[in-house]
Design a protein around this motif. Sequence first.
Motif: not given
Ligand code: UN1
Length: 501
Positions: A109, A155-156, A290-292, A450-451, A457
Amino acid sequence: MTLTTETATILTGLGVDTNRFTGGTMESFTPLTGERLAELTPDTAATTQEAIARAKAAFTAWRLVPAPRRGELVRLWAEELRAAKADLGRLVSIEAGKIPSEGLGEVQEMIDICDFAVGLSRQIYGLTIATERPGHRMMETWHPLGPVGIISAFNFPVAVWSWNTALALVCGNPVLWKPSEKTPLTAIAAQAVLDRALARFGDAPAHLAQLLIGGPEVGEALVVSPDVPLISATGSTRMGRIVGPKVAARFGRSILELGGNNAGIVCPSADLDMTLRAVAFGAMGTAGQRCTSLRRLFVHDSIYDAFVPRLVKAYASVRVGNPLESDALVGPLIDRAAFEGMQAALNAAATMGGKLHGGERVEVPPGGYYVRPAIVEMTEQVAPMTEETFAPILYVQRYSDFEQAIALQNGVAAGLSSSVFTRDLQEAELFLSAAGSDCGIANVNIGTSGAEIGGAFGGEKETGGGRESGSDAWKGYMRRATNTVNYSRDLPLAQGVVFDI
Ligand code: UN1
């Protein structure tokens, strides 16, 4: 080889002097075994002030370097990252607990955003605008903004910094980075990789990219400084509530990427095999950190009894363990506090009538906080389902009406990511429409996490509204000047105003 030794070996290989890793008051641990990896001497508010002054000086030089030349630095950085991918990915696994492919994915990434930023360095376009005045030309010019303060989360530990740094550098800005206190070594390694690119680049101003290892006082010093025009902060909504107003109080700019409470809707026509895989990765991947991460799932009545038992079965059999010693897909939680937060949420959900599957601690290996991911079947969307718990808990609820499912999905404070699983065009398009998902990311037939870096974002509501990474997020790192040039011999005024002296 112990993880401490391996970490030291990787850092030494990247040119880091590991002698500094004993005797400090800050500690780094691996969540894989709980082993202490290093002690560090933290930065302070005073050393942060000094760094800000150095960044300010670097800015006066870097802003004058042509953007495509600035892009050359980022191109070299991408080369160094490609060379260091295995080592850096391994460190991400050691210090953040990610499975190897996710550790490597995080470095990929970084490479991706660098490649994007190199292209961007020749595409910093402003508009030419039709003017109402004869003999005039109107246009806009994008200028560098100044030092960017980057506050990133465990986390990242490196990718989010690289999104910000790659854009900031091509946009003509120095960066000051405060990584998570939980992942200082990965940050030191990542900084060393960028330092290699800087050395090869040759004539970049000193202190263009600085790393500040430390606690809240470092973040605070960045946040309140008028010499840091942009703060890009990733973390909890609680953190954003502190950072946002402080930056606003000095009329600074902030890019906030805060909590998510991401949901998916599984419709009657969904491809259930594919949905199962998407849900598994979204909810259990990165141990739900993940925040996602997918945290809520609304499943249509007609398929609930076919789908949810399959999901429960997948949860019961997913491999949990030390991902560096096994083929586990779910590694550890970051620390004891994360484990306790998860258990508290599960207990609270049970008292609200939630039916629990999994969630218990798995004692392999000792030292780490390994849990079996949890599914909680809920009948109503109430707390803790309405809150983000940074752990692998998936709340599942039935729905019967699609618009009701959209309302449930939007019915929380966060607004980061969302998905619908359907083969019905009307449902898919409604979900993506103005009456659909209220999130910054809305997907069809893929999960919430997983974007790719090519899109902007970030999310709405309590997620903070910031946008990082791709699309035109770069504009957040520059200031826009509107320029009107009069090449005539007259002075016509806009709006027909007459002012003859
Ligand atoms: C995060 O968890 O702060 O889309 C970022 C995603 C990753 C980025 C997550 N590409 O899950």
